[in-house]
Scaffold this motif. Structure first.
Motif, PDB file in Angstrom:
ATOM      1  N   ALA A 179      -8.105  11.528  -0.622  1.00  0.00           N
ATOM      2  CA  ALA A 179      -6.814  12.202  -0.474  1.00  0.00           C
ATOM      3  C   ALA A 179      -6.595  12.640   0.979  1.00  0.00           C
ATOM      4  O   ALA A 179      -5.503  12.498   1.525  1.00  0.00           O
ATOM      5  N   LEU A 224      -5.686   9.549   3.127  1.00  0.00           N
ATOM      6  CA  LEU A 224      -4.320   9.093   2.853  1.00  0.00           C
ATOM      7  C   LEU A 224      -3.311  10.048   3.484  1.00  0.00           C
ATOM      8  O   LEU A 224      -2.325   9.621   4.088  1.00  0.00           O
ATOM      9  N   ALA A 225      -3.563  11.345   3.348  1.00  0.00           N
ATOM     10  CA  ALA A 225      -2.646  12.353   3.887  1.00  0.00           C
ATOM     11  C   ALA A 225      -2.518  12.192   5.400  1.00  0.00           C
ATOM     12  O   ALA A 225      -1.416  12.211   5.953  1.00  0.00           O
ATOM     13  N   ILE A 226      -3.648  12.003   6.070  1.00  0.00           N
ATOM     14  CA  ILE A 226      -3.633  11.909   7.531  1.00  0.00           C
ATOM     15  C   ILE A 226      -2.974  10.609   7.995  1.00  0.00           C
ATOM     16  O   ILE A 226      -2.135  10.599   8.884  1.00  0.00           O
ATOM     17  N   ILE A 228       4.686  15.791   4.840  1.00  0.00           N
ATOM     18  CA  ILE A 228       4.161  14.489   4.409  1.00  0.00           C
ATOM     19  C   ILE A 228       2.667  14.603   4.126  1.00  0.00           C
ATOM     20  O   ILE A 228       2.149  14.110   3.129  1.00  0.00           O
ATOM     21  N   MET A 229       1.972  15.303   5.032  1.00  0.00           N
ATOM     22  CA  MET A 229       0.521  15.434   4.885  1.00  0.00           C
ATOM     23  C   MET A 229       0.181  16.158   3.577  1.00  0.00           C
ATOM     24  O   MET A 229      -0.668  15.701   2.807  1.00  0.00           O
ATOM     25  N   ILE A 230       0.878  17.255   3.317  1.00  0.00           N
ATOM     26  CA  ILE A 230       0.581  18.034   2.111  1.00  0.00           C
ATOM     27  C   ILE A 230       0.924  17.235   0.844  1.00  0.00           C
ATOM     28  O   ILE A 230       0.111  17.129  -0.073  1.00  0.00           O
ATOM     29  N   VAL A 231       2.128  16.641   0.817  1.00  0.00           N
ATOM     30  CA  VAL A 231       2.553  15.916  -0.390  1.00  0.00           C
ATOM     31  C   VAL A 231       1.620  14.738  -0.681  1.00  0.00           C
ATOM     32  O   VAL A 231       1.125  14.592  -1.798  1.00  0.00           O
ATOM     33  N   THR A 232       1.344  13.914   0.346  1.00  0.00           N
ATOM     34  CA  THR A 232       0.474  12.748   0.134  1.00  0.00           C
ATOM     35  C   THR A 232      -0.899  13.188  -0.365  1.00  0.00           C
ATOM     36  O   THR A 232      -1.428  12.644  -1.343  1.00  0.00           O
ATOM     37  N   GLY A 233      -1.469  14.190   0.304  1.00  0.00           N
ATOM     38  CA  GLY A 233      -2.804  14.653  -0.054  1.00  0.00           C
ATOM     39  C   GLY A 233      -2.861  15.219  -1.459  1.00  0.00           C
ATOM     40  O   GLY A 233      -3.726  14.861  -2.250  1.00  0.00           O
ATOM     41  N   ARG A 234      -1.902  16.092  -1.779  1.00  0.00           N
ATOM     42  CA  ARG A 234      -1.930  16.745  -3.099  1.00  0.00           C
ATOM     43  C   ARG A 234      -1.673  15.738  -4.220  1.00  0.00           C
ATOM     44  O   ARG A 234      -2.340  15.788  -5.257  1.00  0.00           O
ATOM     45  N   SER A 242      -2.207  12.419  -4.278  1.00  0.00           N
ATOM     46  CA  SER A 242      -3.324  11.508  -4.528  1.00  0.00           C
ATOM     47  C   SER A 242      -4.528  12.261  -5.094  1.00  0.00           C
ATOM     48  O   SER A 242      -5.207  11.779  -5.994  1.00  0.00           O
ATOM     49  N   GLN A 243      -4.762  13.482  -4.593  1.00  0.00           N
ATOM     50  CA  GLN A 243      -5.890  14.258  -5.121  1.00  0.00           C
ATOM     51  C   GLN A 243      -5.699  14.565  -6.608  1.00  0.00           C
ATOM     52  O   GLN A 243      -6.639  14.488  -7.397  1.00  0.00           O
ATOM     53  N   ILE A 301      -6.451  11.380  -8.551  1.00  0.00           N
ATOM     54  CA  ILE A 301      -7.885  11.089  -8.520  1.00  0.00           C
ATOM     55  C   ILE A 301      -8.639  12.007  -9.488  1.00  0.00           C
ATOM     56  O   ILE A 301      -9.464  11.562 -10.285  1.00  0.00           O
TER      57      ILE A 301
END
Lengths: 230, 137
Positions: free
Chosen positions: A180, A183-185, B99-105, B107-108, B111
């Motif tokens: 995650a 991907l975020a970065i 973008i960083m927060i949305v993508t990370g949260r 996908s996490q 997963i």
């Protein structure tokens, strides 16, 4: 000073490597995320250029030979990605779901904020491709009628921000999973962020590399839709 | 001479990718074509990993330095930026963080959901899980 140096090739190369080395040293001594070697190097070079009245062209004369390695370096990102290919097979939904969510966030947030600032079409499409790798972003901006030089600056500033803020934001928002994080970065800060993700770990780096490709292609498609909104 | 061979493969692919960028009328960068070509080469074993690994790891490791010249280049376009400085700063900062927060949260979240299902599936398959979460036999 400028006249002598403008005939030099190695001035630009040497000052880049030396200031970066100083940046690495400062980072090691302080251990702070804000002590970013890339940022320190840039600040030191700009300071030297301004102080001694040296033109950017004089610096770029040699420094361009460092920049040309960006393409082979990006090609080489396939290697860590290949080593982590099993992850892609195990978590395809999470990986593509995350990147799609990120690309949509990019489009919607730039659209909403541009509306708020009352930007015109030219300014809006200049900012739309800000989170993808420079060469694709430039192409999009040009095709949609944006101001290419500003797009390039915005893409780089985005990358630097992502590179510097990645650690802090992941910690504050409890993004702990290495997939995650990567991907975020990569989705928010393209190759410049990926350079940071590589430092965090191989999984982070591989996922960030993957994001550059997927996010770049998805952005080409989504900009052609979102560009019509302003 | 190991490096010469490794760099020839990587730079050869970079050249091929450059040709594609020139020939295909899409706004896709040479580096992206190149990354895909290299990945396909590695997956199909046409390019053995050990034939490019050392040079590739070196280039990836040095990647941050390669962004220094372009970033210093911002000083040459300061005048072009003046007109829309405030919107640029706000939009860049806010959107990058979002973008960083949305993508990370997102996908996490997916997963962890998948991992929990996997754990549940393993438990259903007859492996007893004791109350404190440790696996028993």
């Amino acid at each position: 000073m400028n006249e002598i140096l403008s005939q030099s090739i190695f001035f630009g190369i040497a000052i880049t490597l030396v200031t970066y080395e100083i940046g690495l040293w400062i980072k090691q001594k302080t251990g702070k995320a804000i002590a970013n070697p890339l940022l320190i190097s840039v600040i030191l070079i700009v300071a030297v250029l301004l102080l001694f009245h040296i033109d950017y062209e004089t610096y770029a004369n040699g420094a361009q030979y460092i920049s040309i390695f960006l393409t082979p370096a990006t090609v080489s990102l396939a290697v860590p990605l290949y080593r982590q290919l099993e992850l892609l097979k195990t978590y395809p939904k999470a990986i593509f779901g995350g990147i799609i969510a990120g690309v949509l966030t990019a489009m919607v947030s730039v659209f909403a904020l541009s509306l708020m600032f009352g930007l015109n079409h030219e300014q809006y499409v200049t900012l739309l491709p800000k989170s993808i790798t420079t060469a694709i972003g430039m192409g999009i901006s040009e095709k949609m009628g944006g101001i290419v030089t500003i797009t390039v600056v915005v893409i780089i500033v985005t990358g630097i921000l992502g590179n510097i803020l990645a650690d802090t934001i992941c910690r504050l928002c409890k993004i702990e999973d290495p997939i995650a994080k990567g991907l975020a970065i990569g989705t928010s800060a393209h190759a410049l962020g990926t350079a940071k993700a590589m430092e965090l770990g191989e999984i982070e780096g591989a996922m960030s590399s993957l994001s550059i490709v997927v996010c770049g292609i998805l952005t080409v498609i989504s900009v052609s839709i979102f560009a019509n909104f302003i | 001479m190991k490096y010469v061979k490794q760099f020839s493969i990587i730079l050869g692919i970079s050249f091929l990718a450059e040709l594609l960028e020139i020939l295909i009328p899409f706004p896709i960068a040479a580096s992206v074509y190149g990354l895909v070509i290299m990945l396909v080469g590695l997956i199909t074993k046409l390019i053995p990993l050990e034939k490019v690994e050392t040079a590739a790891d070196f280039l990836v490791d040095a990647m941050s330095i390669m962004f220094v010249p372009a970033t210093v280049g911002i000083m040459a376009s300061v005048d072009a930026l003046k007109e829309m400085l405030l919107p640029i700063c706000v939009i860049t900062l806010v959107s990058t963080i979002l973008i960083m927060i949305v993508t990370g949260r997102v996908s996490q979240h997916i997963i962890r959901g998948q991992k929990n299902r996997d754990v549940a599936a393993v438990a259903m398959a007859g492996i007893k899980v004791t109350d404190d979460g440790k696996e028993g036999k």
